[in-house]
Scaffold this motif. Sequence first.
Motif, PDB file in Angstrom:
ATOM      1  N   GLN A  20       6.801   9.725  -5.956  1.00 16.80           N
ATOM      2  CA  GLN A  20       5.808   8.896  -5.015  1.00 16.80           C
ATOM      3  C   GLN A  20       5.056   7.917  -5.951  1.00 16.80           C
ATOM      4  N   ARG A  21       4.492   8.549  -6.738  1.00 18.30           N
ATOM      5  CA  ARG A  21       3.499   7.868  -7.754  1.00 18.30           C
ATOM      6  C   ARG A  21       4.046   6.878  -8.849  1.00 18.30           C
ATOM      7  N   ALA A  52       5.089   4.207  -6.301  1.00 15.61           N
ATOM      8  CA  ALA A  52       3.927   3.164  -5.949  1.00 15.61           C
ATOM      9  C   ALA A  52       3.287   2.265  -7.090  1.00 15.61           C
ATOM     10  N   LYS A  53       3.419   2.914  -8.520  1.00 10.71           N
ATOM     11  CA  LYS A  53       2.840   2.207  -9.619  1.00 10.71           C
ATOM     12  C   LYS A  53       3.855   0.973  -9.714  1.00 10.71           C
ATOM     13  N   GLU A  85      -3.975   9.153  -2.357  1.00 10.74           N
ATOM     14  CA  GLU A  85      -3.343  10.421  -2.244  1.00 10.74           C
ATOM     15  C   GLU A  85      -4.253  11.126  -1.293  1.00 10.74           C
ATOM     16  N   TRP A  97       0.865  -1.286   0.074  1.00  5.26           N
ATOM     17  CA  TRP A  97      -0.096  -0.173  -0.116  1.00  5.26           C
ATOM     18  C   TRP A  97       0.946   1.065  -0.006  1.00  5.26           C
ATOM     19  N   TYR A  98       0.218   2.312  -0.637  1.00  7.55           N
ATOM     20  CA  TYR A  98       1.157   3.730  -0.730  1.00  7.55           C
ATOM     21  C   TYR A  98       0.387   4.834  -0.340  1.00  7.55           C
ATOM     22  N   VAL A 157       0.360   8.566  -0.927  1.00  4.30           N
ATOM     23  CA  VAL A 157       1.079   9.806  -1.686  1.00  4.30           C
ATOM     24  C   VAL A 157       0.741  11.000  -0.955  1.00  4.30           C
ATOM     25  N   ALA A 185       1.124  -1.018  -5.902  1.00  2.00           N
ATOM     26  CA  ALA A 185       0.692  -0.817  -4.642  1.00  2.00           C
ATOM     27  C   ALA A 185      -0.780  -0.250  -4.662  1.00  2.00           C
ATOM     28  N   ARG A 186      -1.642  -0.598  -3.596  1.00  2.00           N
ATOM     29  CA  ARG A 186      -2.830   0.213  -3.624  1.00  2.00           C
ATOM     30  C   ARG A 186      -2.649   1.492  -2.875  1.00  2.00           C
ATOM     31  N   THR A 187      -3.130   2.555  -3.664  1.00  2.00           N
ATOM     32  CA  THR A 187      -2.544   3.910  -3.479  1.00  2.00           C
ATOM     33  C   THR A 187      -3.471   4.955  -3.198  1.00  2.00           C
TER      34      THR A 187
END
Length: 274
Positions: A234-235, A238-239, A247, A219-220, A222, A243-245
């Motif tokens: 960060q994006r 995460a991509k 913001e 998970w992230y 942002v 990761a389940r992101t």
Amino acid sequence: MPETTRRAVLAGSAALLAGTALSAVAATPAGASRRSGPKPTVVLVHGAFADAAGWTEVTRRLQRAGYPVLAPANPLRGVPSDTAYLAEFLGTIDGPIVLVGHSYGGMIITNAATDNADVKALVYVAAFAPDEGDTLEGLQTKYPGSKLGMEALDFRPYTQPDGSMSYDGYVKAAAFREVFAGDLPESVTAVMAATQRPADVHTLQEPSGRPAWRTVPTWYLVARNDNLIPAAAQRFMAKRAQARTVEIGASHVAMISEPAATADLIARAAASVR
């Protein structure tokens, strides 16, 4: 009691019991109904220029939700040694672990969780999520926008255990709020700047190893207003980590300025652990 009356009473009682059972099931959170064991331990790892106190409000929220929480001190002496320290720390924990890293702490959880079968989820909070061979400096400067340049740092020499000299990096007091925590009051960031824990400058160019996020669900969070790790970086991380992101509009210290959103994402990751 006449037979017809007795049957009516029994039928009514059965309906009442069935309705009560259905109501109890509906009131039970889905995650709780599927969890057979204790909740996982949440381990919160801080980054440079900070300490474990940055996790205070997140810790309170997770503890109120019933999660065991540990927030160890990150030595900030270098990627290999900090990784080894955290890996040994994780080895003292029984049961499943949700491992959370902020900033440089993301570099360390990425490496320390590798081959640890008890780490069931990784959560990055405005953090470095390196691939093998990546460095902090390379990821921080991959996209424009970071305000943590050399001009924002003070360097102080110190003697290492082997007698050689190295340098600790501190964010200058005049730059600290803008770089690190622009959404917190100046009275708070002044204290944070004065009490910051520095990192050895060698950490900037030390390469990361095989990343745990290749095999561990990730998970992230942002932080869109981050002036240390640009949101674009960060994006990207995460991509890459799939990761389940989420913001949010926060500075680099999202866990301090937005503890509810941070704790919520950690709880979501923890709820996935079976």
